[in-house]
Design a protein around this motif. Structure first.
Motif, mmCIF file in Angstrom:
data_model
loop_
_atom_site.group_PDB
_atom_site.id
_atom_site.type_symbol
_atom_site.label_atom_id
_atom_site.label_comp_id
_atom_site.label_asym_id
_atom_site.label_seq_id
_atom_site.Cartn_x
_atom_site.Cartn_y
_atom_site.Cartn_z
ATOM 1 N N SER A 101 132.508 17.866 112.797
ATOM 2 C CA SER A 101 132.226 16.988 111.662
ATOM 3 C C SER A 101 131.033 16.070 111.899
ATOM 4 N N ILE A 102 130.508 16.046 113.131
ATOM 5 C CA ILE A 102 129.344 15.198 113.425
ATOM 6 C C ILE A 102 128.091 15.980 113.043
ATOM 7 N N ALA A 103 127.662 15.817 111.810
ATOM 8 C CA ALA A 103 126.590 16.649 111.268
ATOM 9 C C ALA A 103 125.245 16.404 111.931
ATOM 10 N N SER A 104 125.017 15.205 112.474
ATOM 11 C CA SER A 104 123.718 14.875 113.064
ATOM 12 C C SER A 104 123.617 15.251 114.537
ATOM 13 N N LEU A 105 124.716 15.720 115.130
ATOM 14 C CA LEU A 105 124.749 15.983 116.576
ATOM 15 C C LEU A 105 123.922 17.222 116.940
ATOM 16 N N THR A 106 122.934 17.028 117.826
ATOM 17 C CA THR A 106 122.092 18.136 118.286
ATOM 18 C C THR A 106 122.167 18.343 119.798
ATOM 19 N N HIS A 107 122.568 17.307 120.539
ATOM 20 C CA HIS A 107 122.632 17.380 122.000
ATOM 21 C C HIS A 107 124.008 16.909 122.455
ATOM 22 N N LEU A 108 124.714 17.768 123.186
ATOM 23 C CA LEU A 108 126.073 17.454 123.631
ATOM 24 C C LEU A 108 126.219 17.754 125.113
ATOM 25 N N CYS A 109 126.878 16.845 125.831
ATOM 26 C CA CYS A 109 127.163 17.055 127.248
ATOM 27 C C CYS A 109 128.622 16.702 127.516
ATOM 28 N N VAL A 110 129.365 17.635 128.112
ATOM 29 C CA VAL A 110 130.767 17.407 128.467
ATOM 30 C C VAL A 110 131.025 17.991 129.845
ATOM 31 N N VAL A 111 132.153 17.646 130.421
ATOM 32 C CA VAL A 111 132.534 18.151 131.741
ATOM 33 C C VAL A 111 133.184 19.520 131.583
ATOM 34 N N LEU A 112 132.764 20.477 132.419
ATOM 35 C CA LEU A 112 133.357 21.813 132.412
ATOM 36 C C LEU A 112 133.955 22.113 133.773
ATOM 37 N N SER A 113 135.281 22.225 133.808
ATOM 38 C CA SER A 113 135.996 22.640 135.018
ATOM 39 C C SER A 113 136.655 23.982 134.730
ATOM 40 N N PRO A 114 136.262 25.055 135.421
ATOM 41 C CA PRO A 114 136.815 26.385 135.132
ATOM 42 C C PRO A 114 138.336 26.456 135.247
ATOM 43 N N HIS A 115 138.930 25.568 136.038
ATOM 44 C CA HIS A 115 140.379 25.591 136.241
ATOM 45 C C HIS A 115 141.133 24.872 135.132
ATOM 46 N N ILE A 116 140.426 24.109 134.315
ATOM 47 C CA ILE A 116 141.062 23.321 133.267
ATOM 48 C C ILE A 116 140.615 23.753 131.876
ATOM 49 N N ALA A 117 139.368 24.143 131.737
ATOM 50 C CA ALA A 117 138.790 24.401 130.418
ATOM 51 C C ALA A 117 139.448 25.593 129.717
ATOM 52 N N ASP A 118 139.647 25.437 128.435
ATOM 53 C CA ASP A 118 140.113 26.513 127.569
ATOM 54 C C ASP A 118 138.884 27.276 127.072
ATOM 55 N N PRO A 119 138.797 28.577 127.325
ATOM 56 C CA PRO A 119 137.623 29.340 126.866
ATOM 57 C C PRO A 119 137.355 29.184 125.377
ATOM 58 N N GLU A 120 138.419 29.066 124.589
ATOM 59 C CA GLU A 120 138.227 28.901 123.145
ATOM 60 C C GLU A 120 137.544 27.572 122.820
ATOM 61 N N ALA A 121 137.798 26.550 123.645
ATOM 62 C CA ALA A 121 137.148 25.255 123.429
ATOM 63 C C ALA A 121 135.644 25.369 123.655
ATOM 64 N N VAL A 122 135.250 26.116 124.689
ATOM 65 C CA VAL A 122 133.826 26.311 124.966
ATOM 66 C C VAL A 122 133.196 27.182 123.881
ATOM 67 N N THR A 123 133.900 28.226 123.487
ATOM 68 C CA THR A 123 133.400 29.126 122.450
ATOM 69 C C THR A 123 133.182 28.378 121.138
ATOM 70 N N ARG A 124 134.057 27.432 120.840
ATOM 71 C CA ARG A 124 133.916 26.664 119.602
ATOM 72 C C ARG A 124 132.637 25.827 119.637
ATOM 73 N N LEU A 125 132.326 25.264 120.812
ATOM 74 C CA LEU A 125 131.088 24.501 120.934
ATOM 75 C C LEU A 125 129.876 25.394 120.721
ATOM 76 N N ILE A 126 129.923 26.582 121.314
ATOM 77 C CA ILE A 126 128.812 27.528 121.186
ATOM 78 C C ILE A 126 128.598 27.930 119.728
ATOM 79 N N SER A 127 129.674 27.969 118.966
ATOM 80 C CA SER A 127 129.575 28.433 117.572
ATOM 81 C C SER A 127 128.933 27.399 116.651
ATOM 82 N N ASN A 128 128.692 26.193 117.171
ATOM 83 C CA ASN A 128 128.076 25.144 116.352
ATOM 84 C C ASN A 128 126.566 25.389 116.275
#
Length: 323
Positions: free
Chosen positions: A171-198
């Motif tokens: 819903s953040i329409a103006s967002l162009t640059h995003l940085c979050v923590v990625l831990s392979p042991h915790i991250a849900d692949p669907e959560a990362v995929t959703r970011l990529i789809s933006n």
């Protein structure tokens, strides 16, 4: 300084000559002509380390005839780091109500149980860039607060942020640059995929503590591949003195996305030495030797093959080594 020089040239010279707080204090006393400009330079981007620094900053402002008016006109970027009392944080953000770039890297627990006071204060700021490294759960605030409405650059540091998809980021329409923590042991692949789809995102940076080869394998295993992805060190650098380099990491990472993948690795990443040397240029100090472990490590690479079997997506991999 010769009076025959135009004021604009004098200001440029003083800007280039002012690298540290001590130099800024000295330069303020050069002349009445230079003082107003130097004062604006000193207050434009503020870096405060700990409660003592923050308290002195507030004291300096309150000694002025119109402290709020001065802070609103001159303070445009803030970096609060370390152990600072919540009441002091709120006081600073309240008086500096026109900041567009804010970085909160706090070790205090004051907002852990109740962050509503912080969000109420953030909501009135015209923020364009925000970095939050703070002990609190901020996921629920993403869609409910005005804070995020106009953000173009957002960094949220929390190991469990990608444990589930974050629909509110869409819903953040103006967002162009995003940085979050990625831990392979915790991250849900669907959560990362959703970011990529933006499609609005121009840069997706991941702060990682694991080996980059492990993060790369996680992305490959789940068929996640995008030129906008850049891996960053887990440690957050402190802005240079006088706030120099507040957008520097974003600029360095964005430049990487415009370059082809390095020959010996399947990801783009910024090494700590590259970041340190970029800040060293701002401070005009000696650089450290460039070193990127990923560039010299021969690692297994996997060819990703995506098939659809009876309507289901099946991902297969073939492992080989890059020379």
């Amino acid at each position: 300084m010769p009076s025959s020089l135009p004021l604009e040239i004098k200001q440029s010279i003083m800007t280039l000559a002012t690298r540290t707080r001590s130099a800024a204090a000295n330069n303020l006393t050069i002349s009445q002509e230079i003082y107003p400009f130097m004062e604006q330079l000193v207050y434009k981007k503020i870096v405060l380390h700990g409660q003592e620094d923050a308290g002195r900053f507030l004291e300096c402002l309150y000694r002025r005839l119109l402290p709020a008016d001065f802070a609103q006109r001159h303070v445009k970027a803030l970096f609060l780091v370390g152990s600072i009392e919540p009441s002091t944080v709120i006081a600073i953000l309240s008086i500096c109500s026109c900041v567009t770039s804010l970085r909160l890297v706090l070790t205090t627990n004051g907002f852990a149980t109740n962050g509503s006071s912080l969000w109420c204060t953030l909501d009135v700021l015209p923020l364009r860039s925000l970095v939050l490294t703070i002990r609190m759960r901020f996921e629920s605030f993403l869609g409910a607060c005005h804070t995020f409405t106009n953000l173009s650059h957002l960094e949220l540091n929390g190991n469990h942020f990608l444990a589930e998809p974050q629909e509110r980021l869409d819903s953040i329409a103006s967002l162009t640059h995003l940085c979050v923590v990625l831990s392979p042991h915790i991250a849900d692949p669907e959560a990362v995929t959703r970011l990529i789809s933006n499609p609005r995102l121009q840069l997706l940076a991941f702060r990682v503590q694991d080996r980059h080869v492990d993060v790369e394998e996680f992305l490959e295993e789940h068929g996640i591949c995008d030129d906008r992805i850049v891996l960053l060190p887990a440690e957050l650098p402190v802005w240079g003195q006088l706030g120099q380099g507040d957008m520097l990491i974003w600029e360095l990472a964005e430049d990487l996305t415009k370059s082809p993948l390095p020959q010996n690795q399947g990801h783009r990443c910024l090494s700590p030495s590259t970041i340190k040397n970029a800040y060293a240029e701002y401070l005009d100090i000696a650089k450290v030797p460039e070193f990127n472990q990923c560039a010299i490590t021969r690692r297994p690479r996997r060819l990703c093959i995506v098939r659809h079997v009876q309507g289901r997506r099946v991902v297969s991999h073939i492992k080989f080594y890059m020379s």
